[in-house]
Design a protein around this motif. Structure first.
Motif, PDB file in Angstrom:
ATOM      1  N   SER A 124       0.802  -1.048   0.070  1.00 49.85           N
ATOM      2  CA  SER A 124       0.005   0.080   0.125  1.00 49.85           C
ATOM      3  C   SER A 124       0.825   1.158   0.032  1.00 49.85           C
ATOM      4  O   SER A 124       1.772   1.378   0.995  1.00 49.85           O
ATOM      5  CB  SER A 124      -1.123   0.190   1.299  1.00 49.85           C
ATOM      6  OG  SER A 124      -1.893   1.279   1.187  1.00 49.85           O
ATOM      7  N   ASN A 125       0.655   2.030  -0.849  1.00 49.98           N
ATOM      8  CA  ASN A 125       1.498   3.388  -1.142  1.00 49.98           C
ATOM      9  C   ASN A 125       1.045   4.609  -0.100  1.00 49.98           C
ATOM     10  O   ASN A 125       0.641   5.494  -0.575  1.00 49.98           O
ATOM     11  CB  ASN A 125       1.389   3.838  -2.671  1.00 49.98           C
ATOM     12  CG  ASN A 125       2.150   4.876  -2.892  1.00 49.98           C
ATOM     13  OD1 ASN A 125       3.438   4.802  -2.320  1.00 49.98           O
ATOM     14  ND2 ASN A 125       1.806   5.862  -3.652  1.00 49.98           N
ATOM     15  N   THR A 134      -8.308  -1.192   0.635  1.00 55.51           N
ATOM     16  CA  THR A 134      -8.342  -1.043  -0.786  1.00 55.51           C
ATOM     17  C   THR A 134      -7.554  -2.129  -1.449  1.00 55.51           C
ATOM     18  O   THR A 134      -7.880  -2.621  -2.477  1.00 55.51           O
ATOM     19  CB  THR A 134      -7.739   0.397  -1.076  1.00 55.51           C
ATOM     20  OG1 THR A 134      -8.646   1.145  -0.545  1.00 55.51           O
ATOM     21  CG2 THR A 134      -7.785   0.367  -2.772  1.00 55.51           C
ATOM     22  N   ALA A 135      -6.169  -2.330  -0.893  1.00 52.13           N
ATOM     23  CA  ALA A 135      -5.105  -3.197  -1.390  1.00 52.13           C
ATOM     24  C   ALA A 135      -5.758  -4.741  -1.152  1.00 52.13           C
ATOM     25  O   ALA A 135      -5.593  -5.465  -1.911  1.00 52.13           O
ATOM     26  CB  ALA A 135      -3.815  -2.983  -0.470  1.00 52.13           C
ATOM     27  N   ASN A 160       1.440  -2.617  -6.414  1.00 48.67           N
ATOM     28  CA  ASN A 160       1.385  -1.641  -5.393  1.00 48.67           C
ATOM     29  C   ASN A 160       0.205  -0.687  -5.843  1.00 48.67           C
ATOM     30  O   ASN A 160      -0.439  -0.396  -6.734  1.00 48.67           O
ATOM     31  CB  ASN A 160       2.533  -0.581  -5.944  1.00 48.67           C
ATOM     32  CG  ASN A 160       4.022  -0.921  -5.481  1.00 48.67           C
ATOM     33  OD1 ASN A 160       4.253  -0.978  -4.157  1.00 48.67           O
ATOM     34  ND2 ASN A 160       4.724  -1.655  -6.447  1.00 48.67           N
ATOM     35  N   VAL A 161      -0.641  -0.534  -4.610  1.00 52.03           N
ATOM     36  CA  VAL A 161      -1.906   0.165  -4.383  1.00 52.03           C
ATOM     37  C   VAL A 161      -1.872   1.570  -3.802  1.00 52.03           C
ATOM     38  O   VAL A 161      -1.223   1.597  -2.739  1.00 52.03           O
ATOM     39  CB  VAL A 161      -2.740  -0.895  -3.732  1.00 52.03           C
ATOM     40  CG1 VAL A 161      -4.339  -0.436  -3.927  1.00 52.03           C
ATOM     41  CG2 VAL A 161      -2.909  -2.411  -4.284  1.00 52.03           C
ATOM     42  N   PRO A 162      -2.552   2.436  -4.659  1.00 51.53           N
ATOM     43  CA  PRO A 162      -2.660   3.701  -3.562  1.00 51.53           C
ATOM     44  C   PRO A 162      -3.218   3.603  -2.416  1.00 51.53           C
ATOM     45  O   PRO A 162      -4.391   2.922  -2.353  1.00 51.53           O
ATOM     46  CB  PRO A 162      -3.470   4.687  -4.813  1.00 51.53           C
ATOM     47  CG  PRO A 162      -3.265   3.926  -6.173  1.00 51.53           C
ATOM     48  CD  PRO A 162      -3.228   2.377  -5.908  1.00 51.53           C
ATOM     49  N   ALA A 163      -3.069   4.260  -1.468  1.00 50.87           N
ATOM     50  CA  ALA A 163      -3.633   4.260  -0.304  1.00 50.87           C
ATOM     51  C   ALA A 163      -4.779   5.479  -0.234  1.00 50.87           C
ATOM     52  O   ALA A 163      -4.701   6.733   0.121  1.00 50.87           O
ATOM     53  CB  ALA A 163      -2.489   4.772   0.887  1.00 50.87           C
TER      54      ALA A 163
END
Length: 247
Positions: A124-125, A134-135, A160-163
């Motif tokens: 998670s970014n 979300t991730a 990699n998933v945006p936070a």
């Protein structure tokens, strides 16, 4: 379906709880993770230290080793039932660009693929609110896809998933690795006994975040999937090096 879950933030990290919770909706999940934070250990194995496993009240296992240790132990005789795939994460922070060289999260996925299983690292970014749900939702989508259509042999997915809230996620993009500048300078200081010590500098500034990179996708609200391979041979450079050697 049976999934082995691990991470590099430690067995009590909220990211691994979110990942296991998401995956348990569609699969049997076995968690074997380090007993402490192991960020930045890459693919290190504990060759000089005996590994000790402790089962926690919730049925998970903690190990006094690295993320790669966890996967190697699990798939080399510890588990009675071999899993169908390996998931590593959800990491507290991104593993973008050159970060993958150092990442224990990514290394666990690499170890899974070394041992023949489809493997995914997911991060998670974020810095404060990580939006692990979300991730976790992205992880669940990928498991369903993998179950219908397995990955080619030798491939690892670094995700990699945006936070951000799930409803704000724009979608998923397949990307290449971006690139960072060299890390920031060392930070020398003194310990409590007035002896010189050093802290490693922070990750370098982003050098390549152009369209198509993992940096670009995440910055623009997309989850980034970067396909990775274990074979690091620069195949296109073999003839060039042969020519150089013959000079």
């Amino acid at each position: 379906m049976h999934i082995l879950v691990t991470n590099d933030d430690g067995v009590f990290a909220p990211g691994i709880v979110a990942l296991a919770t998401a995956l348990e909706k569609v699969a049997k999940v076995t968690v074997i993770a380090p007993d402490r934070n192991q960020s930045g250990v890459s693919s290190a194995l504990s060759l000089e230290t005996p590994l000790r496993v402790m089962q926690l009240p919730n049925g998970w296992y903690q190990l006094n080793g690295t993320p790669a240790d966890c996967v190697k132990l699990a798939l080399s005789g510890f588990m009675n039932e071999e899993p169908d795939m390996v998931f590593s994460g959800i990491n507290a922070g991104p593993n973008l660009g050159d970060d993958v060289v150092y990442s224990g999260t990514v290394a666990a996925a690499i170890e899974g693929r070394f041992l023949g299983l489809p493997s995914i690292a997911i991060s998670s970014n974020g810095k404060s609110d990580m939006y692990y749900e979300t991730a976790g939702s992205v992880a669940l989508q990928l498991v369903k896809k993998l179950n219908r259509s397995p990955l080619p042999s030798g491939l690892i997915l670094n995700v990699n998933v945006p936070a951000i809230p799930l409803e704000e996620l724009k979608g998923i993009q397949v990307t290449r690795q971006g690139e960072r500048h060299f890390s920031e300078p060392l930070k020398p200081t003194l310990d409590g006994r007035n002896k010189r010590i050093y802290w490693l500098g922070e990750a370098g500034r982003i050098k390549d975040d152009t369209d198509g990179t993992d940096f670009h996708a995440v910055k623009n609200g997309y989850a980034a999937i970067t396909p990775m391979q274990i074979d690091m041979t620069a195949h296109r450079r073999i003839a060039e090096v042969q020519h150089w050697l013959a000079k």
